[in-house]
Design a protein around this motif. Structure first.
Motif, short mmCIF file in Angstrom:
data_model
loop_
_atom_site.label_atom_id
_atom_site.label_comp_id
_atom_site.label_asym_id
_atom_site.label_seq_id
_atom_site.Cartn_x
_atom_site.Cartn_y
_atom_site.Cartn_z
N UNK A 1 -25.06 22.24 49.22
CA UNK A 1 -26.32 21.61 48.78
C UNK A 1 -27.43 21.95 49.77
N UNK A 2 -28.59 22.20 49.21
CA UNK A 2 -29.73 22.53 50.07
C UNK A 2 -30.94 21.70 49.65
N UNK A 3 -30.70 20.37 49.54
CA UNK A 3 -31.75 19.48 49.07
C UNK A 3 -32.97 19.54 49.96
N UNK A 4 -32.77 19.53 51.28
CA UNK A 4 -33.94 19.49 52.14
C UNK A 4 -34.70 20.80 52.08
N UNK A 5 -34.03 21.91 51.69
CA UNK A 5 -34.76 23.16 51.51
C UNK A 5 -35.75 23.05 50.36
N UNK A 6 -35.34 22.37 49.31
CA UNK A 6 -36.27 22.19 48.19
C UNK A 6 -37.47 21.36 48.63
N UNK A 259 -20.49 30.82 49.93
CA UNK A 259 -20.05 29.75 49.02
C UNK A 259 -19.43 28.59 49.78
N UNK A 260 -19.39 28.70 51.11
CA UNK A 260 -18.75 27.68 51.94
C UNK A 260 -19.66 27.25 53.08
N UNK A 261 -20.97 27.26 52.85
CA UNK A 261 -21.92 26.96 53.91
C UNK A 261 -21.90 25.48 54.29
N UNK A 262 -22.31 25.23 55.50
CA UNK A 262 -22.23 23.91 56.11
C UNK A 262 -20.84 23.32 55.99
N UNK A 263 -19.86 24.16 56.33
CA UNK A 263 -18.48 23.74 56.40
C UNK A 263 -18.26 22.94 57.69
N UNK A 264 -17.02 22.57 57.93
CA UNK A 264 -16.73 21.63 59.02
C UNK A 264 -16.83 22.27 60.41
N UNK A 265 -17.07 23.57 60.47
CA UNK A 265 -17.26 24.21 61.77
C UNK A 265 -18.73 24.29 62.16
N UNK A 269 -27.08 24.72 61.39
CA UNK A 269 -27.48 26.06 60.96
C UNK A 269 -28.88 25.98 60.36
N UNK A 270 -29.61 27.06 60.49
CA UNK A 270 -30.90 27.16 59.81
C UNK A 270 -30.62 27.62 58.38
N UNK A 271 -31.12 26.85 57.42
CA UNK A 271 -30.77 27.07 56.03
C UNK A 271 -31.76 27.99 55.33
N UNK A 272 -31.21 28.79 54.43
CA UNK A 272 -32.01 29.71 53.60
C UNK A 272 -31.57 29.57 52.16
N UNK A 273 -32.45 29.92 51.25
CA UNK A 273 -32.15 29.81 49.83
C UNK A 273 -32.72 31.00 49.08
N UNK A 274 -31.85 31.73 48.41
CA UNK A 274 -32.29 32.87 47.63
C UNK A 274 -32.90 32.41 46.30
N UNK A 275 -33.54 33.31 45.59
CA UNK A 275 -34.11 32.97 44.29
C UNK A 275 -35.61 33.10 44.25
N UNK A 276 -36.20 33.85 45.17
CA UNK A 276 -37.65 34.10 45.18
C UNK A 276 -38.47 32.81 45.22
#
Length: 494
Positions: A1-6, A259-265, A269-276
């Motif tokens: 989930x990348x809610x804060x990116x939105x 497909x496994x970002x922000x996993x337990x390790x 991380x600095x988040x990015x989101x594709x989709x222009x």
């Protein structure tokens, strides 16, 4: 989930509105940005905090140049002409000046983050819920500390700014000494460690927890060194390793699986989101081979950060981390094999150039583990606990555990740990800071310049690099700062 990116899409316009004021001042972004006109309630403070998260993208965009490219991990592409990408090559060969664009851009990016954090901290009283106010302030203070931690390691003493100030006030500030900068950022990290939440889930996934702050705090103590700081580092890092809900994944490659970002390790991380949507990561294209068309990533690459021959050779046979991090060749038209190394850790499927969705890991659980092993070795030598921490990371990579006979002395363990961190955090902007912390930067880099093919090509003598000196471990203060206030001391040698 990348809610804060939105949320960032909304925030960008707000942040731009206020930071644009500082663009008109001589000293950006230390400026009066009219904070009282915007930070009026909890919702606006939250948006402002999200804006600080967004500013990390701007820092990262330049960070690899001043960290990875200056280390023995990578170099500027040897396939460019002498006049191509000159600022990158100046950094790579340690011949940069105070006018180098990356010196200026990264300095500005760090102070922009600091400015945004200061605005939140000074206006936090509008948040009536005290627990929430402490959380927002802790987030802001973490990012302010993170920016200062990078600044002090790259430049030495810098300007401490703890509140929004005018351009005229900014011109009167002098550089603080290194210890004062560390005292300032350590206080911020202590506050963040005590006031950030234990976990961040649901809509808050991707936001900071206290464990990220504690890891950064431990690293700062370890960097300062000395008996007292080593004890503090060991204490706080032990809390992360043994008391936190985080752990390392069984598979190294899965840590970076999109497909496994922000996993337990991943602690942060600095988040990015594709989709222009304006939130994509450019690193896949920055690092991919030139003239690779769409065979490596969409839209070919710029080859700005190429794994060195010594980097490729450093991986032991069977080390799973190499395939997850880099490649020695790529396959192009009609199956032609092209023998050019490239970083692949940040590659994924995306439709537009510079628009990958891969997050950039800043703090991982294995970082805390190896930092703790380092702190133990520095204070007590390679104890059984230190050996166990190192071996857990080593074996996760598919390698056979070390035994005490191989690395049973302080220095042998230190070198083994240095190599482990080089491979574990390859191309994550950690290597240069590791070499600075351990006092090995001059030795390692001069060996690199004497042996690496890039710097010893008889057909391109203009790229030969001379041994570096201690003063070159620090960057020059940007020239525009000196021009604004000639009383500011430039770093020695520049």
């Amino acid at each position: 989930m990348k809610t804060y990116l939105r949320q960032l899409i909304i925030t960008i316009s707000i942040v731009t509105l206020y930071t644009s004021c500082s663009d008109q001042l001589n000293l950006e972004p230390i400026s009066d940005i009219g904070a009282n006109e915007f930070y009026q309630n909890t919702e606006e403070i939250n948006l402002a905090v999200v804006g600080i998260y967004n500013s990390m993208q701007n820092m990262l965009d330049k960070e690899f140049v001043l960290t990875e490219l200056r280390s023995d991990n990578t170099y500027m592409s040897p396939r460019n002409s002498e006049t191509a990408n000159v600022p990158y090559r100046q950094v790579d060969r340690f011949v940069l000046t105070s006018q180098n664009i990356f010196v200026e851009d990264y300095w500005r990016a760090c102070y922009r983050t600091i400015s945004l954090a200061n605005n939140v901290i000074t206006q936090i009283d509008v948040v009536e819920d005290q627990e929430l106010a402490d959380k927002y302030e802790a987030e802001a203070r973490f990012f302010r500390a993170h920016a200062y931690f990078n600044l002090v390691r790259l430049w030495g003493g810098v300007f401490i700014v703890d509140k929004p100030i005018s351009g005229e006030e900014a011109k009167t500030i002098d550089r603080s000494n290194v210890q004062d900068v560390y005292d300032f950022l350590l206080a911020d990290l202590e506050f963040a460690s005590n006031n950030l939440p234990n976990t961040a889930t649901g809509q808050d996934l991707g936001r900071l927890t206290k464990w990220a702050a504690k890891t950064e705090l431990g690293k700062a103590y370890l960097t300062l060194g000395g008996h007292s700081n080593l004890t503090k580092a060991e204490t706080v890092l032990s809390e992360v390793v043994y008391d936190s809900p985080f752990s390392y994944l069984p598979s190294y490659a899965n840590v970076f699986d999109i497909s496994n970002e922000y996993n337990n390790e991943i602690l942060f991380a600095v988040r990015y989101q594709t989709g222009s949507v304006g939130l994509g990561a450019p690193f896949a294209n920055y690092f991919a081979p030139i003239q690779s068309d769409n065979y490596v990533v969409t839209g070919s690459g710029d080859e700005l950060n190429v794994p060195a021959t010594s980097m490729s050779n450093a991986y032991p046979l069977g080390d799973d981390r190499k395939d997850a991090s880099m490649a020695d060749s790529w396959v192009g038209f009609q199956g032609q094999v092209n023998e050019y190394r490239y970083i692949k850790k940040y590659n994924s499927d995306f439709g537009t150039v510079d628009d990958a969705g891969n997050d950039w890991p800043v703090i991982r659980f294995t970082d805390a583990m190896l930092l703790l092993a380092e702190a133990i070795n520095e204070s007590s030598g390679p104890t059984a606990d230190a050996m166990d921490l190192l071996n857990q990371v080593h074996e996760r990579a598919g390698l056979t555990a070390y035994d005490a006979g191989e690395i049973g002395t302080y220095f042998d363990f230190k070198l083994a740990l240095e190599l482990e961190r080089k491979l574990e955090f390859a191309f994550e902007n950690q290597r240069w800071f590791d070499l600075l912390r351990t006092g090995r930067a001059v030795t390692v880099m001069n060996t690199q310049f004497a042996t690496e093919d890039q710097y010893n090509d008889p057909n391109r003598p203009q790229f030969k690099t001379e041994p570096i000196q201690e003063f070159q471990l620090l960057l020059p203060i940007p020239q525009y700062e000196i021009d604004l206030n000639p009383s500011i001391a430039q770093n020695i040698g520049y």
